[in-house]
Design an enzyme around this catalytic site. Structure first.
Site, short mmCIF file in Angstrom:
data_model
loop_
_atom_site.label_atom_id
_atom_site.label_comp_id
_atom_site.label_asym_id
_atom_site.label_seq_id
_atom_site.Cartn_x
_atom_site.Cartn_y
_atom_site.Cartn_z
N GLU A 101 58.96 13.79 37.12
CA GLU A 101 60.07 13.66 36.20
C GLU A 101 60.11 14.82 35.22
O GLU A 101 59.08 15.34 34.81
CB GLU A 101 59.94 12.34 35.43
CG GLU A 101 60.25 11.17 36.31
CD GLU A 101 59.98 9.82 35.66
OE1 GLU A 101 59.95 9.76 34.41
OE2 GLU A 101 59.82 8.85 36.40
N CYS A 114 61.10 19.07 28.86
CA CYS A 114 59.74 18.58 28.98
C CYS A 114 59.40 18.57 30.48
O CYS A 114 59.93 17.77 31.23
CB CYS A 114 59.71 17.18 28.37
SG CYS A 114 58.12 16.38 28.45
N SER A 204 50.77 21.44 26.09
CA SER A 204 50.08 20.32 25.45
C SER A 204 48.88 19.93 26.29
O SER A 204 48.99 19.72 27.49
CB SER A 204 51.04 19.13 25.33
OG SER A 204 50.35 17.99 24.85
N ASN A 227 45.03 12.14 18.86
CA ASN A 227 45.14 10.69 19.11
C ASN A 227 44.03 9.82 18.53
O ASN A 227 44.16 8.60 18.49
CB ASN A 227 45.25 10.38 20.60
CG ASN A 227 46.47 10.99 21.23
OD1 ASN A 227 47.39 11.38 20.52
ND2 ASN A 227 46.50 11.09 22.54
#
Ligand code: SAH
Ligand code: SF4
Length: 358
Positions: A101, A114, A204, A227
């Site tokens: 995707e 993205c 990233s 995170n």
């Protein structure tokens, strides 16, 4: 017949997989002049022409031969959806029944793309939908550049501006696929290629520390999925932290900042009851004190069976306010495209949001 086909396949390379120098060397090895690489690059990436017949300044002989040494293959779009907020999601076929995707997020003057770098991901972060499925394929440079070309062409055709920013925040861990990712970045950024500005590409990573210098060298911006504000929490949600704990990761980030002169973006997924305590905000502030970076707070996007929950909005605001008070640039990432299941960590490369086949 079959044998001939096989022979042909081993000789033919995909044009889109070739950074300029690689294409030049390949053509030279086939007995062609180096400037042929410049000509092909200019036709494809500047004039956006992929049909060899139309490349009029190439000699007839060379044109006739291209077919046997190069193909112009981009992944095909098999599904397209658009969110009420304008976010677009594309599903690309990357062969063998596998799909990835790509999400295009319009925000004011920006058109951020993205891109995905892998099908599945071996890093196995506990909260991530992609990470639930083991790595099935590392995308080639051409399969990554193809995501860009396809969406960019469509935007322009629709009368919109083209893609302004590219972020490697789709499916997969970019630094687990350095060949595909840095090959694609070269094609995107090089003068001879798409001339996309360096600073408008962001890689990233979950923190594959040894390979962060490759990001520095490429000129792309660095984003790190932090995170967790301490090793105990981070290791419990990101297994990679056992190999490269926070202190080692932070040293690598500081080195990148020093050498590149660029800030680092620290992504921080807020998981209710796991990473959203105010003690975590305090730890985070200590960790980032004096570091040239900014924080992107990402409220967890829920997906079925994850066992994690999104934080209260009030807590996200409180977290942001605290960090801002400590002088740390902190942004909240608003959820985009969740009606089409295109938000962070919701990508699994499957049509209609059903479960992937293993
Ligand atoms: N593998 C890379 C890039 C892809 S993930 C990385 O881990 O950085 C992109 C971002 O989405 C990461 O910061 C990750 O922490 C975040 N993310 C993953 N799953 C999420 C979810 N369900 N909700 C919110 N953010 C998520
Ligand atoms: Fe892989 Fe990134 Fe998901 Fe972790 S967050 S499993 S590294 S895609």
């Amino acid at each position: 017949m079959h044998m001939q086909e096989d022979l042909k396949n081993t000789q033919v390379k995909n044009f889109f997989d070739q950074p300029h120098d690689q294409l030049r060397d390949y053509l030279k090895a086939k007995g062609h002049k180096a400037f042929r690489a410049d000509q092909l690059y200019s036709w494809v990436y500047k004039k956006r022409e992929e049909s060899v017949e139309s490349m009029t300044d190439l000699s007839k002989d060379f044109r006739a031969e291209i077919d046997s040494i190069l193909e112009f293959k981009r992944p095909e779009v098999v599904e397209f959806r658009q969110s009420v907020d304008g976010t677009q999601k594309y599903l690309f076929d990357v062969g063998e029944g596998k799909t990835v995707e790509t999400v295009m997020i319009p925000l004011k003057e920006r058109r951020t793309l993205c891109v995905s770098s892998e099908v599945g991901c071996n890093l196995g972060c506990k909260f991530c939908f992609t990470g639930k499925y083991k790595l099935k394929k590392r995308l080639s440079a051409g399969e990554i550049v193809g995501q860009f070309l396809e969406v960019n062409d469509r935007l322009i055709k629709a009368g919109d501006k083209g893609v302004t920013n590219v972020v490697f925040m789709g499916m997969g861990e970019p630094l687990d696929n350095p060949e595909g990712v840095f090959g694609a970045i070269e094609i995107l950024q090089k003068d001879k290629g798409l001339q996309f500005s360096r600073k408008r590409v962001t890689v990233s990573t979950s923190g594959l520390v040894d390979l962060i210098p490759l990001v520095t060298k490429s000129g792309a911006r660095l984003a790190v999925s932090l995170n967790g504000s301490n090793d105990e929490v981070r290791s419990s949600i990101m297994p990679i932290n056992k190999k490269y704990p926070i202190s080692v990761l932070m040293d690598a980030c500081k080195k990148h900042i020093e050498e590149s002169g660029q800030d680092v973006t620290f992504e921080y997924v807020m998981l209710k009851g796991v990473t959203d305590d105010m003690t975590h905000a305090r730890e985070l502030a200590k960790l980032l004190k004096g570091v040239n970076g900014m924080v992107n707070l990402i409220p967890f996007n829920e997906h079925p069976g994850s066992g994690f929950y999104k934080p209260d909005n009030k807590r996200v605001d409180e977290f942001q306010k605290y960090l801002l008070g400590k002088g740390i640039k902190t942004y909240k990432r608003t959820t985009r495209g969740d009606d089409i299941y295109a938000a962070c960590g919701q990508l699994n490369g499957v049509v209609k949001g059903n479960q992937p086949k293993n």
